[in-house]
Design an enzyme around this catalytic site. Structure first.
Site, PDB file in Angstrom:
ATOM      1  N   LYS A 175       0.806  -1.218   0.000  1.00 27.85           N
ATOM      2  CA  LYS A 175       0.000   0.000   0.000  1.00 27.85           C
ATOM      3  C   LYS A 175       0.842   1.273   0.000  1.00 27.85           C
ATOM      4  O   LYS A 175       0.397   2.302  -0.472  1.00 27.85           O
ATOM      5  CB  LYS A 175      -1.021   0.000   1.134  1.00 27.85           C
ATOM      6  N   ARG A 231      -4.520   2.723  12.936  1.00 32.82           N
ATOM      7  CA  ARG A 231      -4.386   1.274  13.065  1.00 32.82           C
ATOM      8  C   ARG A 231      -5.309   0.725  14.133  1.00 32.82           C
ATOM      9  O   ARG A 231      -5.458  -0.490  14.264  1.00 32.82           O
ATOM     10  CB  ARG A 231      -2.965   0.908  13.467  1.00 32.82           C
ATOM     11  N   ARG A 268      13.233  -8.344   2.158  1.00 34.97           N
ATOM     12  CA  ARG A 268      13.723  -6.967   2.034  1.00 34.97           C
ATOM     13  C   ARG A 268      15.128  -6.805   2.625  1.00 34.97           C
ATOM     14  O   ARG A 268      15.446  -7.351   3.668  1.00 34.97           O
ATOM     15  CB  ARG A 268      12.770  -6.010   2.765  1.00 34.97           C
ATOM     16  N   ARG A 300      16.453  -5.192   8.086  1.00 33.17           N
ATOM     17  CA  ARG A 300      15.975  -4.428   9.236  1.00 33.17           C
ATOM     18  C   ARG A 300      15.401  -5.369  10.287  1.00 33.17           C
ATOM     19  O   ARG A 300      14.790  -6.383   9.960  1.00 33.17           O
ATOM     20  CB  ARG A 300      14.895  -3.427   8.799  1.00 33.17           C
ATOM     21  N   ARG A 358       4.280  -8.909  13.995  1.00 31.22           N
ATOM     22  CA  ARG A 358       3.634  -7.725  13.424  1.00 31.22           C
ATOM     23  C   ARG A 358       2.279  -8.072  12.806  1.00 31.22           C
ATOM     24  O   ARG A 358       1.298  -7.360  12.981  1.00 31.22           O
ATOM     25  CB  ARG A 358       4.505  -7.103  12.327  1.00 31.22           C
TER      26      ARG A 358
END
Ligand SMILES: [Zn+2]
Length: 218
Positions: A13, A88, A127, A160, A171
Protein backbone atom coordinates in the site's frame (compact mmCIF):
# COMPACT_ATOMS: atom_id res chain seq x y z
CA UNK A 1 -9.48 13.92 -1.80
CA UNK A 2 -8.94 12.53 1.68
CA UNK A 3 -8.41 8.79 1.92
CA UNK A 4 -7.00 6.17 4.26
CA UNK A 5 -5.21 2.99 3.13
CA UNK A 6 -5.50 0.00 5.44
CA UNK A 7 -3.64 -3.27 5.06
CA UNK A 8 -1.08 -5.47 6.76
CA UNK A 9 2.60 -4.54 6.48
CA UNK A 10 3.90 -5.78 3.13
CA UNK A 11 0.68 -5.59 1.08
CA UNK A 12 2.20 -2.86 -1.11
CA UNK A 13 0.00 0.00 0.00
CA UNK A 14 2.95 2.35 0.49
CA UNK A 15 3.94 2.11 -3.16
CA UNK A 16 0.34 2.59 -4.25
CA UNK A 17 0.02 5.56 -1.91
CA UNK A 18 3.02 7.17 -3.67
CA UNK A 19 1.37 6.69 -7.06
CA UNK A 20 -2.04 7.94 -5.92
CA UNK A 21 -0.44 10.99 -4.29
CA UNK A 22 1.35 11.82 -7.56
CA UNK A 23 -1.74 11.11 -9.69
CA UNK A 24 -4.15 13.27 -7.70
CA UNK A 25 -1.57 15.78 -6.42
CA UNK A 26 -2.27 15.14 -2.77
CA UNK A 27 0.06 14.62 0.18
CA UNK A 28 1.14 11.14 1.20
CA UNK A 29 1.36 10.81 4.95
CA UNK A 30 3.05 7.60 6.02
CA UNK A 31 3.43 6.81 9.69
CA UNK A 32 6.36 4.54 8.75
CA UNK A 33 8.18 7.56 7.26
CA UNK A 34 7.17 9.83 10.15
CA UNK A 35 8.41 7.29 12.69
CA UNK A 36 11.69 6.58 10.91
CA UNK A 37 12.32 10.32 10.63
CA UNK A 38 11.66 10.77 14.36
CA UNK A 39 13.94 7.82 15.18
CA UNK A 40 16.70 9.18 12.91
CA UNK A 41 16.45 12.63 14.47
CA UNK A 42 16.43 10.99 17.90
CA UNK A 43 13.55 13.10 19.10
CA UNK A 44 11.93 12.11 22.37
CA UNK A 45 9.02 10.52 20.50
CA UNK A 46 11.50 8.82 18.18
CA UNK A 47 13.48 7.18 20.97
CA UNK A 48 10.30 5.93 22.58
CA UNK A 49 9.01 4.60 19.26
CA UNK A 50 12.25 2.71 18.55
CA UNK A 51 11.93 0.53 21.64
CA UNK A 52 8.61 -0.82 20.36
CA UNK A 53 9.64 -1.11 16.70
CA UNK A 54 12.72 -3.19 17.57
CA UNK A 55 10.45 -5.79 19.18
CA UNK A 56 7.98 -5.84 16.29
CA UNK A 57 5.41 -4.15 18.52
CA UNK A 58 3.13 -1.32 17.45
CA UNK A 59 4.08 2.13 18.64
CA UNK A 60 1.60 3.53 21.23
CA UNK A 61 -1.30 5.68 20.00
CA UNK A 62 -0.20 8.85 21.76
CA UNK A 63 3.16 8.88 19.96
CA UNK A 64 1.72 8.21 16.50
CA UNK A 65 -1.21 10.60 16.87
CA UNK A 66 1.16 13.41 17.84
CA UNK A 67 3.26 12.87 14.72
CA UNK A 68 0.25 12.63 12.37
CA UNK A 69 -1.50 15.66 13.82
CA UNK A 70 1.57 17.82 13.20
CA UNK A 71 1.84 16.56 9.64
CA UNK A 72 -1.85 17.14 8.84
CA UNK A 73 -1.48 20.72 10.02
CA UNK A 74 1.21 21.40 7.42
CA UNK A 75 0.19 23.27 4.29
CA UNK A 76 0.93 20.35 1.96
CA UNK A 77 -2.14 18.51 3.16
CA UNK A 78 -4.57 21.27 2.13
CA UNK A 79 -5.25 19.71 -1.28
CA UNK A 80 -6.06 16.41 0.35
CA UNK A 81 -4.04 13.43 1.54
CA UNK A 82 -3.63 9.71 1.55
CA UNK A 83 -2.87 8.28 4.97
CA UNK A 84 -0.71 5.15 4.82
CA UNK A 85 -0.44 3.09 7.99
CA UNK A 86 -2.71 5.25 10.11
CA UNK A 87 -5.10 4.80 11.83
CA UNK A 88 -4.39 1.27 13.06
CA UNK A 89 -6.73 1.17 16.02
CA UNK A 90 -10.25 2.39 16.73
CA UNK A 91 -9.00 4.98 19.27
CA UNK A 92 -6.64 6.34 16.58
CA UNK A 93 -9.53 6.46 14.09
CA UNK A 94 -11.68 8.36 16.57
CA UNK A 95 -8.84 10.78 17.21
CA UNK A 96 -8.35 11.29 13.48
CA UNK A 97 -12.09 11.88 13.09
CA UNK A 98 -11.92 14.65 15.68
CA UNK A 99 -8.93 16.34 14.05
CA UNK A 100 -10.61 16.28 10.61
CA UNK A 101 -13.98 17.35 11.94
CA UNK A 102 -12.42 20.38 13.59
CA UNK A 103 -11.34 21.60 10.15
CA UNK A 104 -14.49 20.32 8.39
CA UNK A 105 -12.47 17.97 6.20
CA UNK A 106 -14.01 14.49 6.64
CA UNK A 107 -12.66 11.35 4.97
CA UNK A 108 -14.02 10.31 1.57
CA UNK A 109 -12.88 6.71 1.44
CA UNK A 110 -11.05 3.99 3.37
CA UNK A 111 -9.47 1.29 1.21
CA UNK A 112 -8.58 -2.09 2.73
CA UNK A 113 -5.75 -3.84 0.82
CA UNK A 114 -6.02 -7.63 0.95
CA UNK A 115 -3.19 -10.07 0.19
CA UNK A 116 -2.78 -13.74 1.30
CA UNK A 117 -0.65 -14.02 4.43
CA UNK A 118 2.11 -16.23 2.95
CA UNK A 119 2.69 -13.68 0.17
CA UNK A 120 3.10 -10.96 2.77
CA UNK A 121 5.70 -12.95 4.71
CA UNK A 122 7.63 -13.62 1.48
CA UNK A 123 7.60 -9.97 0.46
CA UNK A 124 8.72 -8.67 3.85
CA UNK A 125 11.36 -11.23 4.82
CA UNK A 126 13.19 -10.68 1.51
CA UNK A 127 13.72 -6.97 2.03
CA UNK A 128 17.28 -5.68 2.44
CA UNK A 129 18.49 -2.14 2.87
CA UNK A 130 21.72 -0.19 2.81
CA UNK A 131 22.61 1.29 6.20
CA UNK A 132 24.75 3.97 4.50
CA UNK A 133 22.69 5.39 1.58
CA UNK A 134 19.25 3.93 2.51
CA UNK A 135 18.80 2.18 -0.87
CA UNK A 136 16.35 -0.73 -0.64
CA UNK A 137 16.38 -4.13 -2.33
CA UNK A 138 14.54 -7.45 -2.31
CA UNK A 139 16.43 -10.74 -2.53
CA UNK A 140 13.79 -12.17 -4.86
CA UNK A 141 12.08 -9.27 -6.63
CA UNK A 142 14.74 -6.55 -6.76
CA UNK A 143 18.16 -8.01 -5.87
CA UNK A 144 21.34 -5.94 -5.78
CA UNK A 145 23.55 -6.59 -8.81
CA UNK A 146 26.44 -6.78 -6.36
CA UNK A 147 24.93 -9.56 -4.25
CA UNK A 148 25.22 -8.83 -0.55
CA UNK A 149 26.64 -5.36 -1.22
CA UNK A 150 24.85 -2.12 -2.10
CA UNK A 151 24.84 -1.37 -5.84
CA UNK A 152 25.32 2.33 -5.24
CA UNK A 153 27.90 2.54 -2.47
CA UNK A 154 29.21 -0.99 -1.84
CA UNK A 155 28.16 -1.12 1.83
CA UNK A 156 27.04 -4.54 3.12
CA UNK A 157 23.24 -4.77 3.03
CA UNK A 158 21.28 -5.44 6.18
CA UNK A 159 17.88 -6.85 7.04
CA UNK A 160 15.97 -4.43 9.24
CA UNK A 161 15.15 -5.87 12.65
CA UNK A 162 11.42 -5.62 11.97
CA UNK A 163 11.77 -7.50 8.64
CA UNK A 164 13.08 -10.66 10.30
CA UNK A 165 10.63 -13.55 10.11
CA UNK A 166 9.89 -13.71 13.82
CA UNK A 167 9.21 -9.98 14.01
CA UNK A 168 7.04 -10.23 10.88
CA UNK A 169 4.89 -12.97 12.41
CA UNK A 170 4.45 -10.82 15.50
CA UNK A 171 3.63 -7.73 13.42
CA UNK A 172 1.00 -9.58 11.39
CA UNK A 173 -0.61 -11.08 14.47
CA UNK A 174 -0.71 -7.75 16.27
CA UNK A 175 -1.96 -6.07 13.10
CA UNK A 176 -4.81 -8.52 12.60
CA UNK A 177 -5.92 -8.34 16.23
CA UNK A 178 -5.92 -4.57 16.32
CA UNK A 179 -7.28 -3.90 12.87
CA UNK A 180 -10.29 -6.21 12.78
CA UNK A 181 -12.38 -3.77 14.89
CA UNK A 182 -11.13 -0.88 12.75
CA UNK A 183 -12.43 -2.53 9.56
CA UNK A 184 -15.81 -2.88 11.28
CA UNK A 185 -15.67 0.74 12.41
CA UNK A 186 -15.24 2.10 8.88
CA UNK A 187 -17.63 -0.43 7.33
CA UNK A 188 -20.24 0.82 9.76
CA UNK A 189 -19.62 4.39 8.60
CA UNK A 190 -19.99 3.18 4.99
CA UNK A 191 -16.55 4.43 4.09
CA UNK A 192 -14.88 1.06 3.48
CA UNK A 193 -13.84 -0.36 0.09
CA UNK A 194 -12.19 -3.81 -0.03
CA UNK A 195 -9.39 -4.14 -2.58
CA UNK A 196 -7.77 -7.35 -3.90
CA UNK A 197 -4.10 -6.35 -3.78
CA UNK A 198 -2.58 -9.69 -4.82
CA UNK A 199 -2.09 -8.74 -8.49
CA UNK A 200 0.75 -6.86 -10.16
CA UNK A 201 1.51 -3.28 -9.20
CA UNK A 202 -0.24 -1.96 -12.32
CA UNK A 203 -3.30 -4.17 -11.83
CA UNK A 204 -3.68 -3.02 -8.25
CA UNK A 205 -3.23 0.61 -9.25
CA UNK A 206 -5.91 0.30 -11.93
CA UNK A 207 -8.41 -1.19 -9.46
CA UNK A 208 -7.52 1.47 -6.92
CA UNK A 209 -7.93 4.24 -9.46
CA UNK A 210 -11.43 2.93 -10.17
CA UNK A 211 -12.32 3.16 -6.49
CA UNK A 212 -10.90 6.67 -6.01
CA UNK A 213 -11.64 8.43 -9.32
CA UNK A 214 -15.12 9.61 -8.19
CA UNK A 215 -13.42 11.71 -5.50
CA UNK A 216 -10.74 13.22 -7.70
CA UNK A 217 -12.45 16.60 -8.03
CA UNK A 218 -13.08 17.01 -4.31
ZN1 LIG B 1 24.28 2.09 -0.28
Amino acid sequence: MRVVFLGAPGVGKGTQADRIAAQFKIAKISTGDLLREAVRNQTELGREAKRYMDQGQLVPDAVVIGLVRDKLAEAGSANGFVLDGFPRTVPQAEELGKVLQATKRPLHRVVNFQVPREDVVRRLSGRRSCPKCQATYHVEFAPSKRGEACERCGETLIQRTDDKREAIETRLKVYEEQTAPLIQYYAHKRLLSELDASGSMDEVFEALFGVLAPYSAI
